[in-house]
Design an enzyme around this catalytic site. Structure first.
Site, PDB file in Angstrom:
ATOM      1  N   ALA A 162      19.174  46.531  45.609  1.00 10.97           N
ATOM      2  CA  ALA A 162      19.823  47.256  46.706  1.00 10.97           C
ATOM      3  C   ALA A 162      20.991  48.082  46.159  1.00 10.97           C
ATOM      4  O   ALA A 162      21.157  49.259  46.516  1.00 10.97           O
ATOM      5  CB  ALA A 162      20.310  46.264  47.763  1.00 10.97           C
TER       6      ALA A 162
ATOM      7  N   GLY B  12      18.607  40.327  49.011  1.00  8.64           N
ATOM      8  CA  GLY B  12      19.672  39.371  49.295  1.00  8.64           C
ATOM      9  C   GLY B  12      21.016  40.099  49.275  1.00  8.64           C
ATOM     10  O   GLY B  12      21.098  41.241  48.819  1.00  8.64           O
TER      11      GLY B  12
ATOM     12  N   GLN C 209      23.401  39.827  47.366  1.00 10.39           N
ATOM     13  CA  GLN C 209      23.770  40.212  46.000  1.00 10.39           C
ATOM     14  C   GLN C 209      22.613  40.907  45.280  1.00 10.39           C
ATOM     15  O   GLN C 209      22.501  40.847  44.056  1.00 10.39           O
ATOM     16  CB  GLN C 209      24.237  38.988  45.207  1.00 10.39           C
ATOM     17  N   SER C 210      21.775  41.576  46.027  1.00  7.47           N
ATOM     18  CA  SER C 210      20.607  42.229  45.427  1.00  7.47           C
ATOM     19  C   SER C 210      21.007  43.316  44.423  1.00  7.47           C
ATOM     20  O   SER C 210      21.740  44.255  44.769  1.00  7.47           O
ATOM     21  CB  SER C 210      19.754  42.851  46.541  1.00  7.47           C
ATOM     22  N   ASN C 211      20.494  43.185  43.211  1.00 11.10           N
ATOM     23  CA  ASN C 211      20.716  44.230  42.192  1.00 11.10           C
ATOM     24  C   ASN C 211      19.936  45.485  42.561  1.00 11.10           C
ATOM     25  O   ASN C 211      20.384  46.608  42.326  1.00 11.10           O
ATOM     26  CB  ASN C 211      20.225  43.741  40.823  1.00 11.10           C
TER      27      ASN C 211
END
Ligand SMILES: Cc1ncc(COP(=O)(O)O)c(C=O)c1O
Length: 326
Positions: free
Chosen positions: A76, A70, A72-74
């Site tokens: 990524a 997403g 706000q992917s942690n």
């Protein structure tokens, strides 16, 4: 059991702390393992998985990491940070829109120099793997060698991160002279749960591993986790002989949906912070801890003496929408 090699990024072991006031209030013993403190840019639960996956990429001579998540992917963000640290390239396929507010993890992705491709929720659901394969082809043509990590690094190799974490917990039990009979984690793509379960099983430990899903449902994650065991088996040759009923997913705390908050969840996180001095995130650990407390109230944990909650991180996920509810 011989584990695949890993590269060290995380500050380990992470501390285990007692949650004094919440324990007293609920009449039980709750502890928290601070995996939110595995690092800063490279932090949270994703680091443990990346230690194994990125080593595999390096062993294959790769110089680019491609992954997805997403906006706000942690995971990524942690991948972008690892790539920058190792002088590799990072290409992130994010579910969202280019004109979104540049904040939280997305802001950090940019700071860390990752290339970003936005895709729609439909594309993400149906063809994110194909899209990452296309990007890989393009990079390979340019002379790079790219390595694809699936969502959340939740595959066979990534799951070893929480196999190791389980061994760390067993060591800490000896030091602290406490036996944790229930271990609880948020479940977003399943790798953390699968690794913990596998570590618990292979080490003949009898703790019950509980997951609180923050998207999809219990049926979906039970199947995902059983599939992950098969992938882990390819590396170790050690099978997990369990059925669906052994995977304990506490469903019912997704709320408005993935990465969407309800006012009572935010209020819970605020009260928790004031009581314990620990900040949970709105997407994963806030919902999971909320679920744990509700389930304790319902009596689901009556048979357990010492409960260990894994704080899997996610602090950068406090985007403006979640803050607007505070
Ligand atoms: C902060 C945080 N906690 C928990 C999870 C869930 O872990 P998993 O994806 O291994 O199920 C994630 C990622 O999905 C995460 O970023």
């Amino acid at each position: 059991m011989k584990l695949p090699k890993r590269i060290g990024f995380a500050n380990l072991p992470t501390r285990i702390e007692k949650l004094d006031r919440i324990s007293q209030e609920l009449g039980t013993q709750i502890y928290i393992k601070r995996d939110d403190q595995t690092g800063s840019e490279i932090s949270g639960n994703k680091v443990r998985k990346l230690e194994f996956a990125v080593q595999e990429a390096l062993d294959n001579g790769c110089d680019y990491l491609i992954t997805c998540g997403g906006i706000q992917s942690n995971h990524a963000r942690a991948t972008a940070a690892v790539a920058a640290k190792l002088g590799m390239g990072a290409y992130l396929v994010l579910r969202g829109k280019e004109d979104s507010e540049v904040e939280g993890n997305y802001f950090l992705d940019k700071m860390l120099g990752a290339k970003i491709k936005f895709i729609t929720p439909e594309e993400y659901k149906n063809s994110r793997m194909d899209i990452m394969e296309e990007i890989k082809k393009g990079l390979d043509k340019e002379g790079h060698k790219a390595y694809i990590l699936p969502e959340g690094a939740s595959n066979g190799i990534g799951s070893f991160g929480y196999y190791k974490a389980m061994e760390e917990i067993l060591e800490q039990e000896k030091e602290l002279n406490i036996k944790f009979d229930a271990i609880v984690t948020a479940v977003g793509s399943g790798g953390t749960y699968a690794g913990l379960y596998y570590g618990n099983y292979i080490n003949n430990n009898d703790a019950i591993i509980y997951g609180v899903n923050v998207c999809d449902n219990a049926e979906y994650f039970t199947n995902t986790i059983l599939e992950l065991f098969k992938e882990i088996y390819k590396y170790t040759g050690e099978e997990v002989l369990v059925g669906k009923e052994d995977i304990k997913i506490l469903d019912g705390y997704v709320g408005r949906g993935y990465a969407l908050s309800e006012p009572q969840e935010i209020e819970f996180i605020q009260n928790f912070a004031k009581k314990e001095g620990v900040i949970l995130d709105p997407v994963y650990t806030g919902k999971a801890m909320y679920g744990l407390v509700e389930e304790i109230k319902k009596g689901t944990f009556n048979k357990h003496k010492n409960i260990l909650f894994i704080h899997t991180g996610g602090i950068f996920g406090w985007n403006s929408f979640a803050r607007s509810l505070v």
